[in-house]
Write a protein that holds these residues in place. Structure first.
Motif, PDB file in Angstrom:
ATOM      1  N   TYR A 471     -92.983 103.533 -87.255  1.00  0.00           N
ATOM      2  CA  TYR A 471     -92.210 104.407 -87.855  1.00  0.00           C
ATOM      3  C   TYR A 471     -90.853 104.271 -87.689  1.00  0.00           C
ATOM      4  CZ  TYR A 471     -90.647 108.990 -89.863  1.00  0.00           C
ATOM      5  OH  TYR A 471     -90.022 109.986 -90.683  1.00  0.00           O
ATOM      6  N   VAL A 472     -90.157 104.005 -88.710  1.00  0.00           N
ATOM      7  CA  VAL A 472     -88.485 104.045 -88.739  1.00  0.00           C
ATOM      8  C   VAL A 472     -88.206 105.216 -89.241  1.00  0.00           C
ATOM      9  CG1 VAL A 472     -86.583 103.041 -89.652  1.00  0.00           C
ATOM     10  CG2 VAL A 472     -88.636 101.629 -89.265  1.00  0.00           C
ATOM     11  N   GLU A 473     -87.477 106.046 -88.379  1.00  0.00           N
ATOM     12  CA  GLU A 473     -86.963 107.586 -88.469  1.00  0.00           C
ATOM     13  C   GLU A 473     -85.982 107.811 -89.709  1.00  0.00           C
ATOM     14  OE1 GLU A 473     -88.325 109.579 -84.668  1.00  0.00           O
ATOM     15  OE2 GLU A 473     -86.663 108.475 -84.364  1.00  0.00           O
ATOM     16  N   PRO A 474     -86.074 108.818 -90.368  1.00  0.00           N
ATOM     17  CA  PRO A 474     -85.185 108.845 -91.407  1.00  0.00           C
ATOM     18  C   PRO A 474     -83.699 109.248 -90.834  1.00  0.00           C
ATOM     19  CG  PRO A 474     -86.422 110.766 -91.222  1.00  0.00           C
ATOM     20  CD  PRO A 474     -87.025 109.799 -90.182  1.00  0.00           C
ATOM     21  N   LYS A 475     -82.599 109.081 -91.472  1.00  0.00           N
ATOM     22  CA  LYS A 475     -81.162 109.465 -91.302  1.00  0.00           C
ATOM     23  C   LYS A 475     -80.759 110.227 -92.328  1.00  0.00           C
ATOM     24  CE  LYS A 475     -79.103 105.076 -92.633  1.00  0.00           C
ATOM     25  NZ  LYS A 475     -77.866 104.252 -92.047  1.00  0.00           N
ATOM     26  N   TYR A 476     -79.446 110.687 -92.332  1.00  0.00           N
ATOM     27  CA  TYR A 476     -79.059 111.703 -93.322  1.00  0.00           C
ATOM     28  C   TYR A 476     -78.844 111.056 -94.740  1.00  0.00           C
ATOM     29  CZ  TYR A 476     -74.593 109.131 -93.414  1.00  0.00           C
ATOM     30  OH  TYR A 476     -73.597 108.006 -93.582  1.00  0.00           O
ATOM     31  N   ASP A 477     -78.793 109.515 -94.637  1.00  0.00           N
ATOM     32  CA  ASP A 477     -78.764 109.050 -96.211  1.00  0.00           C
ATOM     33  C   ASP A 477     -79.753 107.945 -96.374  1.00  0.00           C
ATOM     34  OD1 ASP A 477     -77.904 107.030 -94.339  1.00  0.00           O
ATOM     35  OD2 ASP A 477     -76.029 106.632 -95.728  1.00  0.00           O
ATOM     36  N   ALA A 478     -80.831 108.089 -95.562  1.00  0.00           N
ATOM     37  CA  ALA A 478     -82.152 107.014 -95.733  1.00  0.00           C
ATOM     38  C   ALA A 478     -83.384 107.593 -95.436  1.00  0.00           C
ATOM     39  CB  ALA A 478     -81.657 105.617 -95.033  1.00  0.00           C
ATOM     40  N   GLY A 479     -84.198 107.467 -96.450  1.00  0.00           N
ATOM     41  CA  GLY A 479     -85.788 108.191 -95.728  1.00  0.00           C
ATOM     42  C   GLY A 479     -86.222 107.175 -94.699  1.00  0.00           C
ATOM     43  N   GLY A 480     -87.209 107.793 -94.030  1.00  0.00           N
ATOM     44  CA  GLY A 480     -87.997 107.021 -93.045  1.00  0.00           C
ATOM     45  C   GLY A 480     -88.779 106.013 -93.850  1.00  0.00           C
ATOM     46  N   ALA A 481     -89.594 105.254 -92.877  1.00  0.00           N
ATOM     47  CA  ALA A 481     -90.106 104.013 -93.248  1.00  0.00           C
ATOM     48  C   ALA A 481     -91.358 103.815 -92.416  1.00  0.00           C
ATOM     49  CB  ALA A 481     -89.318 102.665 -93.588  1.00  0.00           C
ATOM     50  N   VAL A 482     -92.470 103.277 -92.955  1.00  0.00           N
ATOM     51  CA  VAL A 482     -93.657 102.782 -92.230  1.00  0.00           C
ATOM     52  C   VAL A 482     -93.511 101.112 -92.153  1.00  0.00           C
ATOM     53  CG1 VAL A 482     -96.119 102.555 -91.997  1.00  0.00           C
ATOM     54  CG2 VAL A 482     -95.018 104.690 -92.570  1.00  0.00           C
ATOM     55  N   ALA A 483     -93.457 100.674 -91.044  1.00  0.00           N
ATOM     56  CA  ALA A 483     -93.232  99.105 -91.158  1.00  0.00           C
ATOM     57  C   ALA A 483     -94.217  98.715 -90.149  1.00  0.00           C
ATOM     58  CB  ALA A 483     -91.732  98.983 -90.683  1.00  0.00           C
ATOM     59  N   THR A 484     -94.208  97.165 -90.041  1.00  0.00           N
ATOM     60  CA  THR A 484     -94.842  96.565 -89.009  1.00  0.00           C
ATOM     61  C   THR A 484     -93.724  95.287 -88.260  1.00  0.00           C
ATOM     62  OG1 THR A 484     -95.709  94.569 -90.528  1.00  0.00           O
ATOM     63  CG2 THR A 484     -96.897  96.661 -90.054  1.00  0.00           C
ATOM     64  N   LEU A 485     -94.399  95.151 -87.283  1.00  0.00           N
ATOM     65  CA  LEU A 485     -93.428  94.120 -86.354  1.00  0.00           C
ATOM     66  C   LEU A 485     -94.415  93.063 -85.859  1.00  0.00           C
ATOM     67  CD1 LEU A 485     -90.432  93.956 -85.248  1.00  0.00           C
ATOM     68  CD2 LEU A 485     -91.207  95.164 -83.124  1.00  0.00           C
ATOM     69  N   ALA A 486     -93.966  91.931 -86.049  1.00  0.00           N
ATOM     70  CA  ALA A 486     -94.875  90.637 -85.922  1.00  0.00           C
ATOM     71  C   ALA A 486     -94.878  90.575 -84.208  1.00  0.00           C
ATOM     72  CB  ALA A 486     -94.360  89.364 -86.502  1.00  0.00           C
ATOM     73  N   PRO A 487     -96.078  90.193 -83.744  1.00  0.00           N
ATOM     74  CA  PRO A 487     -96.474  89.790 -82.319  1.00  0.00           C
ATOM     75  C   PRO A 487     -95.094  88.762 -81.675  1.00  0.00           C
ATOM     76  CG  PRO A 487     -98.101  88.564 -83.543  1.00  0.00           C
ATOM     77  CD  PRO A 487     -97.262  89.573 -84.458  1.00  0.00           C
ATOM     78  N   THR A 488     -94.486  88.237 -82.596  1.00  0.00           N
ATOM     79  CA  THR A 488     -93.417  87.446 -82.134  1.00  0.00           C
ATOM     80  C   THR A 488     -91.959  88.169 -82.080  1.00  0.00           C
ATOM     81  OG1 THR A 488     -93.225  86.207 -84.174  1.00  0.00           O
ATOM     82  CG2 THR A 488     -94.589  85.270 -82.551  1.00  0.00           C
ATOM     83  N   GLY A 489     -91.907  89.350 -82.629  1.00  0.00           N
ATOM     84  CA  GLY A 489     -90.830  90.096 -82.604  1.00  0.00           C
ATOM     85  C   GLY A 489     -90.087  89.825 -83.942  1.00  0.00           C
ATOM     86  N   GLY A 490     -88.583  89.763 -83.899  1.00  0.00           N
ATOM     87  CA  GLY A 490     -88.009  89.543 -85.292  1.00  0.00           C
ATOM     88  C   GLY A 490     -87.481  91.137 -85.890  1.00  0.00           C
ATOM     89  N   LYS A 491     -87.441  90.824 -87.289  1.00  0.00           N
ATOM     90  CA  LYS A 491     -87.151  91.963 -88.060  1.00  0.00           C
ATOM     91  C   LYS A 491     -88.314  92.934 -88.686  1.00  0.00           C
ATOM     92  CE  LYS A 491     -82.715  90.567 -89.518  1.00  0.00           C
ATOM     93  NZ  LYS A 491     -81.664  90.252 -90.579  1.00  0.00           N
ATOM     94  N   PRO A 492     -88.479  94.072 -88.497  1.00  0.00           N
ATOM     95  CA  PRO A 492     -89.599  94.771 -89.151  1.00  0.00           C
ATOM     96  C   PRO A 492     -89.672  94.487 -90.900  1.00  0.00           C
ATOM     97  CG  PRO A 492     -87.863  96.387 -88.026  1.00  0.00           C
ATOM     98  CD  PRO A 492     -87.415  95.009 -88.121  1.00  0.00           C
ATOM     99  N   THR A 493     -90.977  94.332 -90.970  1.00  0.00           N
ATOM    100  CA  THR A 493     -91.424  94.330 -92.334  1.00  0.00           C
ATOM    101  C   THR A 493     -91.881  95.695 -92.831  1.00  0.00           C
ATOM    102  OG1 THR A 493     -92.096  92.052 -91.829  1.00  0.00           O
ATOM    103  CG2 THR A 493     -93.057  93.280 -93.672  1.00  0.00           C
ATOM    104  N   VAL A 494     -91.319  96.103 -93.878  1.00  0.00           N
ATOM    105  CA  VAL A 494     -91.553  97.349 -94.443  1.00  0.00           C
ATOM    106  C   VAL A 494     -92.582  97.634 -95.178  1.00  0.00           C
ATOM    107  CG1 VAL A 494     -90.409  99.370 -96.126  1.00  0.00           C
ATOM    108  CG2 VAL A 494     -89.005  98.273 -94.130  1.00  0.00           C
ATOM    109  N   LEU A 495     -93.534  98.429 -95.059  1.00  0.00           N
ATOM    110  CA  LEU A 495     -94.816  98.882 -95.890  1.00  0.00           C
ATOM    111  C   LEU A 495     -94.566  99.896 -96.892  1.00  0.00           C
ATOM    112  CD1 LEU A 495     -97.626  98.764 -92.981  1.00  0.00           C
ATOM    113  CD2 LEU A 495     -96.735  96.840 -94.553  1.00  0.00           C
ATOM    114  N   LEU A 496     -93.925 100.788 -96.304  1.00  0.00           N
ATOM    115  CA  LEU A 496     -93.374 102.014 -97.231  1.00  0.00           C
ATOM    116  C   LEU A 496     -92.012 102.484 -96.890  1.00  0.00           C
ATOM    117  CD1 LEU A 496     -96.426 104.501 -97.165  1.00  0.00           C
ATOM    118  CD2 LEU A 496     -95.769 103.253 -99.199  1.00  0.00           C
TER     119      LEU A 496
END
Length: 547
Positions: A471-496
């Motif tokens: 869960y990527v938590e929201p901030k004042y100018d952006a909503g939260g997001a549901v994302a996944t992180l690969a077992p090798t790391g890197g950047k999150p992939t957003v699902l919602l």
């Protein structure tokens, strides 16, 4: 807002009212009471029911803290397979080895609470936001952002101190929450209330998960007076709200008069634990399975899921020393499959993962903390080496007196080879961000770290296939997001990616409980309270997002 049905009780964490809740663990857990209140509830500040972990100094100051791991050169493991290696003091290491009465009623069909049946409300409203309001919430939605499926307001008349929220639990296309004297099931698509189950008295315990076929066992008090105890178990079908068997759990010993009940489910078994006592029932028919265990050690809490793990307290004859152990039990018989003894004065405070088994341990008198992984046979697999980072798992669950809630932590996840933990948010200017660190479960060493999106924080929820669900938590100018992180790391992939236009609502949920299932994300307040009846009815309690 109802007056309390019994004498005025303290707030959920031993403080007046719901917003002066101390960190870290429920009293008398490993870290004792911490001062409250905490600034900015919800995603922008430390959650009041989430543990604030000891770094330096200890206890953590008001406003939050985090945990740092102990560091030092590991000593050789000595003794037999039960040996544990734990850091103590300023980098020193310690290696230690370790080597029925059942007066319960027969199972019976419920003659108590019964659901009121399907109670549809305005489509898209849950309990007070109709289709037009939901459409208004989506009016500012941008391309690529999820939809607000529904927003629910409180419809339960609460006592003055408010009430803890249990759940949410998904069962097919139904999402269920419990609060005060009600369990209620809502359509995951539009928030319509599909069923409501009134309870004779206050809901006082519930597992973090139901069964695979949508059943759950909850506990409610045996009366409404000040002396009421949490002793009544009730089987409920999460899909329909229909009730099954009931049980009254027995109290054994002086500490049972004070301790709370905690529930856990593993397969077809539900366990009910108090301080030094536990009993188990078969979920399908309520038949008693086991009670007091053989030997000098008795459960104080269980963790369920694919395995049944018992945290047990052992009598030592020396009140100045604490001896605890972990066991994996056969859910049907209570027979121990293995035993892992902790060093003296170390305590089990949380189980971060059951399979693989990753456990949080503490030594409260010395303000120490450690995380270990065990093999499938109960031998030590590794001790997690956290380096110089500070960490903040989030472990809610409500107020527990003389007991433990082992499950329900977020900010942690594990697969067969790797343990993932979120770091304490770092602040630069007005921005907050953090990372997720991956650890090799065989060595305890760090594998990689992945940074959250700029000016946002992310917390692991669980595994989603081979990936970490975040869960990527929201901030004042952006909503939260549901994302996944690969077992090798890197950047999150957003699902919602939730709408920026509703981030001000998403950020207001107090001690939020988070659930993602079949493309839908539900955020629920962990506690509901208000200063008057009007505010109580306008309190937003659940919000759902989807495509």
């Amino acid at each position: 807002m109802q007056p309390l049905p019994y004498a005025q009780q303290p707030g959920p964490y031993g403080q007046p009212g719901p917003y002066t809740q101390p960190g870290p663990y429920a009293q008398p857990g490993p870290y004792g009471q911490q001062p409250g209140p905490y600034p900015q509830p919800g995603p922008y500040g430390p959650h009041p029911t989430q543990p604030q972990y000891p770094g330096a100094p200890f206890p953590p100051p008001p406003g939050g803290g985090s945990r740092t791991f102990f560091r030092g050169k590991p000593a050789a493991i000595i003794g037999a397979a039960l040996a544990a290696v734990l850091v103590i003091g300023g980098g020193a290491w310690l290696a230690l080895g370790g080597g029925e009465d059942d007066p319960r009623p027969d199972a019976k069909r419920s003659g108590g609470p019964q659901p009121t049946g399907s109670e549809p409300v305005d489509q898209g409203g849950g309990n007070g936001t109709g289709r037009k309001e939901v459409d208004d919430l989506n009016a500012g939605r941008k391309d690529g952002e999820s939809k607000v499926l529904w927003l629910a307001k409180n419809d339960v008349d609460l006592p003055r101190n408010g009430a803890t929220v249990y759940g949410p639990w998904f069962a097919g296309d139904i999402v269920v929450k419990g609060m005060y004297k009600e369990l209620a099931g809502y359509s995951a698509d539009d928030g319509g209330k599909k069923w409501s189950l009134p309870l004779p008295a206050e809901l006082c315990a519930a597992p973090v998960r139901g069964t695979d076929d949508g059943k759950i066992v909850i506990a409610y008090k045996d009366g409404t007076g000040g002396k009421a105890d949490c002793t009544r178990l009730q089987l409920v079908d999460l899909r329909t709200g229909k009730t099954g068997w009931q049980k009254t759990i027995t109290k054994k010993g002086a500490f049972d008069l004070l301790s709370s009940v905690t529930l856990a489910i593993s397969g077809n078994t539900v366990t009910a634990a108090r301080t030094g006592n536990g009993e188990a029932f078969r979920i399908s028919d309520g038949a008693p399975l086991f009670g007091k265990l053989p030997g000098n050690c008795q459960p104080q809490a269980f963790a369920g899921g694919p395995k049944l793990i018992a945290a047990e307290t052992c009598r030592t004859g020396d009140y100045g020393k604490t001896q605890e152990q972990l066991q994996e039990l056969d859910p049907a018989t209570g027979k121990a499959r293995w035993t892992y003894k902790l060093p003296v004065d170390w305590q089990v405070d949380k189980v971060y993962s059951v399979s693989p088994l990753v456990v949080s341990l503490s030594q409260p008198d010395r303000k120490k903390w450690s995380v270990i992984a065990l093999n499938a046979n109960g031998t030590l697999r590794s001790q997690i080496d956290g380096g110089t980072d500070r960490y903040r798992p989030r472990c809610g669950g409500g107020f527990v007196v003389f007991g433990e809630i082992l499950e329900g932590c977020v900010g942690v996840a594990a697969d067969a080879d790797t343990f993932y933990m979120a770091t304490e948010p770092r602040t630069g200017g007005a921005a907050r961000t953090n990372s997720v660190v991956a650890f090799d479960l065989d060595t305890g060493k760090r594998k990689w770290r992945a940074d959250a999106p700029a000016e946002q924080t992310m917390i692991p929820l669980r595994m989603e296939g081979p990936n970490v669900l975040l869960y990527v938590e929201p901030k004042y100018d952006a909503g939260g997001a549901v994302a996944t992180l690969a077992p090798t790391g890197g950047k999150p992939t957003v699902l919602l990616r939730n709408p920026a236009s509703t981030s001000s609502i998403e950020r207001t949920f107090w001690d939020p409980r988070l659930a993602y299932h079949d493309g839908r994300f539900v955020i629920t307040s962990g506690r509901v309270s208000a200063s008057n009846d009007e505010e109580e009815k306008e309190t937003k309690t659940m919000m759902a997002f989807g495509q």
